[in-house]
Design a protein around this motif. Structure first.
Motif, PDB file in Angstrom:
ATOM      1  N   SER A 173      -2.930   3.865  -5.389  1.00  0.00           N
ATOM      2  CA  SER A 173      -2.700   4.052  -3.769  1.00  0.00           C
ATOM      3  C   SER A 173      -1.649   5.343  -3.408  1.00  0.00           C
ATOM      4  O   SER A 173      -1.884   5.742  -2.196  1.00  0.00           O
ATOM      5  CB  SER A 173      -1.952   2.848  -3.084  1.00  0.00           C
ATOM      6  N   ASN A 218       0.858  -1.051  -0.065  1.00  0.00           N
ATOM      7  CA  ASN A 218       0.086  -0.068  -0.056  1.00  0.00           C
ATOM      8  C   ASN A 218       0.947   1.256  -0.055  1.00  0.00           C
ATOM      9  O   ASN A 218       0.733   2.059   0.931  1.00  0.00           O
ATOM     10  CB  ASN A 218      -1.075  -0.107   1.337  1.00  0.00           C
ATOM     11  N   ARG A 230      -0.321  15.526  -7.506  1.00  0.00           N
ATOM     12  CA  ARG A 230       0.233  14.670  -6.604  1.00  0.00           C
ATOM     13  C   ARG A 230       1.768  14.722  -6.350  1.00  0.00           C
ATOM     14  O   ARG A 230       2.385  14.307  -5.512  1.00  0.00           O
ATOM     15  CB  ARG A 230      -0.542  13.112  -6.638  1.00  0.00           C
ATOM     16  N   GLU A 244      -0.736   8.801  -2.778  1.00  0.00           N
ATOM     17  CA  GLU A 244      -1.196  10.279  -2.526  1.00  0.00           C
ATOM     18  C   GLU A 244       0.076  11.140  -2.727  1.00  0.00           C
ATOM     19  O   GLU A 244      -0.461  12.305  -3.013  1.00  0.00           O
ATOM     20  CB  GLU A 244      -1.377  10.216  -0.871  1.00  0.00           C
ATOM     21  N   LYS A 300       1.891   4.694  -0.325  1.00  0.00           N
ATOM     22  CA  LYS A 300       1.149   6.024  -0.218  1.00  0.00           C
ATOM     23  C   LYS A 300       2.060   7.239  -0.663  1.00  0.00           C
ATOM     24  O   LYS A 300       1.602   8.281  -1.373  1.00  0.00           O
ATOM     25  CB  LYS A 300       0.473   6.354   1.062  1.00  0.00           C
ATOM     26  N   LYS A 301       3.321   7.246  -0.110  1.00  0.00           N
ATOM     27  CA  LYS A 301       3.952   8.427  -0.113  1.00  0.00           C
ATOM     28  C   LYS A 301       5.570   7.716  -0.692  1.00  0.00           C
ATOM     29  O   LYS A 301       6.228   6.929  -0.112  1.00  0.00           O
ATOM     30  CB  LYS A 301       4.388   8.963   1.120  1.00  0.00           C
TER      31      LYS A 301
END
Lengths: 277, 277
Positions: A98, A75, A130, A100, A77-78
């Protein structure tokens, strides 16, 4: 008149490409930057005379440096990209739903500016909301951002000049600290055939820091020797043992789910270099 | 004075190597032959200006073109090499204890003579009593030898001039007939990146004739693009599904048992070229 650009690949061997047109050539604060148009390989970015990417084969490098770690992490995200001013890694990262936020920390503003202008197929996602662009030293950036990223991608030039510090043990310590507790990082680590000592040293340094250290290979036609290594350091997830059935379908030109595992299966001479049994 | 040899890899790209010494340069009956000594790649054989092999990386090509088919066939006794006058394939074939006879059918006597003289590390097994050397046209040879070989290895130059017929459907029909009922053949089939049409046509031709047709890849630093294809046609044994636990241990520099399977796992663009799902 014919114009040819010559890339010294090793001390006594060079690759040379016929140039249709020089789109930009400038001395930036850090390096000699050129983007040229070639007949067979499309547009080509050179930094200090070394081919960084071409529009014809860039997908190999960018798909493999991004999707191996991002499909390993369940997952992400960053994500941080160190280097990679052409934007190819950012483009591939942002295909992952996923994600961000993707930070690009590139030392040379001119690389970004010229790639946005002349390599739109590669740089096309740099304006995505993003994506955050930081112009600065990646070494300093990771030192100042602890426990923050799910994935860090070191998309650097060769281990010379500004990029030399990106191939050292101290840097990998800071990368470790900049990753979250289940983070994973990957770096391009040169040709094992031409630079076995670099591959060996990096792998050894990373292995001292990360519980899971792996090397994978990809066939990149415009890089010296054509058969390129990437080193992965991971805190928790083994990139070679990922459950590929859970990887979502995405159109790719190089990466496949089967290749996600097969690219870690190394020829004997490369196993010998990194001390793998 | 510096001397550099230049290899045109595609129409508008070339590789160039610094030459310490030209050991031999001659126009043979078929081609322009040169063996030169380089600093980084050792001795290098060029035919019509195209690098055929170097002492530094020859093991990749010779191990992979030989051991994939010979470890797939459970008991290879009689093997034919078409081309391969440098002797590298013969050297690897004769490491297999089951092999009773290895025929080398090379059209150009001069290649054998000069490689024996200047590339002893590669040609070292050409005088082995199990090796029979035939100077002649491989196309004619396979036509005249039916149902005779367990393995046929097509170790040719690029699909030009004398070698052009070695890339055609008629030739593969004759290869099929020259193999025994459980025979297997392999051919070097160029770079999928630079010559996708050749890879596609050969694969399609072979698939029309052989029940099992597979493509595998190897990283060969001194070949254009560095990432090279080999096409296998097999009557009975699937090279990708071989029981690798039965493969005997032999010291290798490139081939491994795991790689025997992994080398058949293809990047998406190569799957697309050969129409693999």
């Amino acid at each position: 008149m014919e114009m040819w650009v010559k890339e010294m690949q090793i001390e006594d061997a060079a690759m040379t490409y016929k140039v249709n047109q020089t789109l930009v050539r400038k001395k930036t604060k850090y390096q000699d930057l050129a983007i040229v148009d070639t007949e067979s390989l499309g547009r080509m970015l050179l930094l200090d005379g070394i081919v960084q990417t071409t529009t014809k084969d860039e997908y190999v490098y960018h798909e493999m440096i991004v999707h191996i770690p991002l499909f390993t992490h369940p997952n992400p995200k960053k994500v941080l990209v160190v280097g990679g001013g052409d934007g190819g890694a950012i483009r591939e990262i942002l295909r992952h739903k996923s994600v961000e936020k993707a930070v690009l920390c590139e030392i040379d503003q001119d690389v970004i500016t010229e790639c946005k202008k002349y390599l739109p197929e590669i740089s096309c996602s740099l304006d995505d909301p993003r994506c955050e662009i930081v112009i600065g030293d990646g070494i300093k950036y990771v030192k100042e951002h602890k426990n923050e990223f799910d994935v860090i991608i070191v998309d650097s030039t060769d281990p010379l000049n500004a990029a030399e510090g990106l191939f050292g043990g101290n840097f990998y310590n800071d990368v470790y600290d900049s990753l979250k507790e289940d983070g994973i990082f990957v770096a391009q680590t040169e040709s094992p055939f031409y630079l076995p000592d670099v591959v060996k040293r990096v792998f050894s340094d990373v292995r001292k820091i990360f519980p899971i250290t792996k090397l994978f290979m990809a066939g990149i036609p415009t890089y010296p020797g054509g058969y390129w290594s990437f080193t992965v350091g991971s805190k928790k997830y083994d990139p070679q043992n990922v459950d590929t059935s859970k990887i979502p379908e995405m159109p790719m030109k190089y990466y496949t789910k089967d290749l996600h595992k097969a690219c870690f299966v190394l020829p004997q001479y490369i196993k010998d270099i990194i001390g793998e049994k």
